[in-house]
Design an enzyme around this catalytic site. Structure first.
Site, PDB file in Angstrom:
ATOM      1  N   ASP A   1      -1.974  -6.284   3.302  1.00  0.00           N
ATOM      2  CA  ASP A   1      -1.534  -5.539   2.113  1.00  0.00           C
ATOM      3  C   ASP A   1      -0.096  -5.060   2.274  1.00  0.00           C
ATOM      4  O   ASP A   1       0.276  -4.520   3.321  1.00  0.00           O
ATOM      5  CB  ASP A   1      -2.467  -4.343   1.907  1.00  0.00           C
ATOM      6  CG  ASP A   1      -2.230  -3.596   0.613  1.00  0.00           C
ATOM      7  OD1 ASP A   1      -1.342  -3.987  -0.169  1.00  0.00           O
ATOM      8  OD2 ASP A   1      -2.941  -2.603   0.386  1.00  0.00           O
TER       9      ASP A   1
ATOM     10  N   SER B   1      -6.120   1.736  -5.012  1.00  0.00           N
ATOM     11  CA  SER B   1      -4.739   1.459  -5.385  1.00  0.00           C
ATOM     12  C   SER B   1      -4.173   2.624  -6.197  1.00  0.00           C
ATOM     13  O   SER B   1      -4.075   3.733  -5.686  1.00  0.00           O
ATOM     14  CB  SER B   1      -4.666   0.130  -6.139  1.00  0.00           C
ATOM     15  OG  SER B   1      -3.328  -0.284  -6.284  1.00  0.00           O
TER      16      SER B   1
ATOM     17  N   HIS C   1      -4.542  -6.655  -0.623  1.00  0.00           N
ATOM     18  CA  HIS C   1      -4.613  -5.467  -1.472  1.00  0.00           C
ATOM     19  C   HIS C   1      -5.713  -5.619  -2.518  1.00  0.00           C
ATOM     20  O   HIS C   1      -5.909  -6.686  -3.089  1.00  0.00           O
ATOM     21  CB  HIS C   1      -3.267  -5.241  -2.167  1.00  0.00           C
ATOM     22  CG  HIS C   1      -3.242  -4.020  -3.020  1.00  0.00           C
ATOM     23  ND1 HIS C   1      -3.242  -2.750  -2.486  1.00  0.00           N
ATOM     24  CD2 HIS C   1      -3.246  -3.854  -4.367  1.00  0.00           C
ATOM     25  CE1 HIS C   1      -3.228  -1.865  -3.464  1.00  0.00           C
ATOM     26  NE2 HIS C   1      -3.242  -2.512  -4.615  1.00  0.00           N
TER      27      HIS C   1
END
Length: 360
Positions: free
Chosen positions: A300, A199, A334
């Site tokens: 995601d 991320s 995610h």
């Protein structure tokens, strides 16, 4: 909000001096009342930005971690260190535990080095959080590798590019330590260093690739970059953003809140540190970073940006070049690496990283 006290009543009629005194007292009381700070941004229940600029952080952890996922079962040794004493920035180093035979002979096989930068929207997180710790334990044991997990300054106290500056400083610190720290030098192969992150950490890994390429840590050699669901956004939303439900772990409201907290003052999501396709971003067509593994999750918000990133890198290198590998994990959201470190999906991901490292 200003709170005004109002006074008066029938008893003051016919007594001007008393009425004036009451009004003056009310005005003085009102002037003494100051607006109370209120929450203008909230992040994952562990960070609040107040209207007066105060940042309040909680010691609570926003993500659960499965039972036993962070113990390591004796397969991995780790220790903490500091790489920036002035800013109090630390790291945790992991290495597979020596076997009895290795311990008896004082010999340990040299292993690849996997640098890891945690996620958290540039606003929250630490190498010491149980989720990130559990993921690094698994990487160290199953790749196997020497894993070095770094902290960096967080927003909104330190907006971008603070995190990127720290990530760069972390790698140069590691370069110097690989040849001098006995704990690292006995296990780590400085000619096989891989830079990874999830991320926000994946975003950092991309920008380190832009900065360093394959030769920027000489005499240490970077063997490749591993980007796990990297945080790439833009002002123009992608279809995966538009399709993301409000119930998603990373939904549009949360992503927007992160951006308001970490972007430089006056910047938007087309800032080069956030959008790798922005006009002012370094061209991916000429990016010389060697091998790269890009991991996306089907569910995601960032999926389309992640896929486009890998496809652009591939196109720039030609159809026959296989240096860029893209993996899209079906059914995952995610940050599944951090959220479910003991899961089967993370097991598949760790094996993919193992293959990527081994087939250099």
């Amino acid at each position: 909000m200003w709170v005004c006290a109002h006074h008066g009543g029938h008893g003051s009629i016919g007594h001007p001096s008393s009425h004036s005194h009451t009004r003056a007292a009310a005005m003085a009381s009102s002037a003494d009342q100051k607006p109370q700070p209120h929450v203008i941004e909230e992040c994952r229940g562990v960070l609040q930005l107040l209207s007066d600029g105060t940042v309040v952080r909680s010691k609570a952890l926003p993500f659960p971690v499965g039972d036993g996922a962070d113990r390591g079962d004796g397969r991995v040794e780790w220790k903490d260190a500091v790489y920036d004493t002035d800013r109090g920035l630390g790291l945790r180093m992991y290495r597979p535990a020596a076997t009895t035979a290795e311990a008896d002979q004082d010999v340990r096989a040299k292993l690849p080095v996997l640098v890891y930068f945690h996620g958290g929207g540039f606003c929250i997180g630490s190498y010491a959080w149980p989720n990130f710790h559990a993921g690094c334990l698994r990487l160290a044991a199953e790749v196997p590798a020497v894993v070095v997990s770094f902290d960096y300054r967080l927003a909104p106290e330190h907006r971008l590019p603070a995190a990127h500056e720290d990530a760069s400083a972390a790698l140069f610190w590691l370069r110097d330590q690989l040849g001098s720290d006995p704990w690292l030098a006995g296990a780590a192969d400085p000619q096989r260093v891989f830079v990874s992150g999830e991320s926000a950490g994946g975003n950092l890994a991309h920008h380190l690739a832009v900065q360093l390429g394959t030769a920027g840590l000489d005499p240490v050699r970077i063997g490749g970059y591993i980007l796990l669901m990297p945080a790439f956004l833009s002002e123009q939303p992608t279809q995966s953003e538009l399709n993301t439900p409000a119930t998603a772990f990373l939904n549009r409201n949360i992503a927007e809140s992160y951006c308001r907290l970490f972007l430089p003052t006056g910047a938007n999501k087309d800032h080069p540190l956030v959008n790798p396709f922005a006009p002012d971003s370094p061209s991916l067509d000429t990016l010389d970073v060697g091998r790269m593994l890009v991991v996306a999750a089907e569910g995601d918000l960032l999926r389309d940006k992640n896929v486009e990133y890998a496809e652009r890198l591939r196109a720039a290198r030609g159809q026959e070049n296989d240096d860029v590998e893209l993996l899209v994990f079906a059914g995952e959201e995610h940050a599944f690496f951090a959220l479910k470190p003991a899961s089967a999906a993370v097991g598949e991901l760790v094996q993919a990283i193992r293959r990527f490292v081994a087939t250099e």
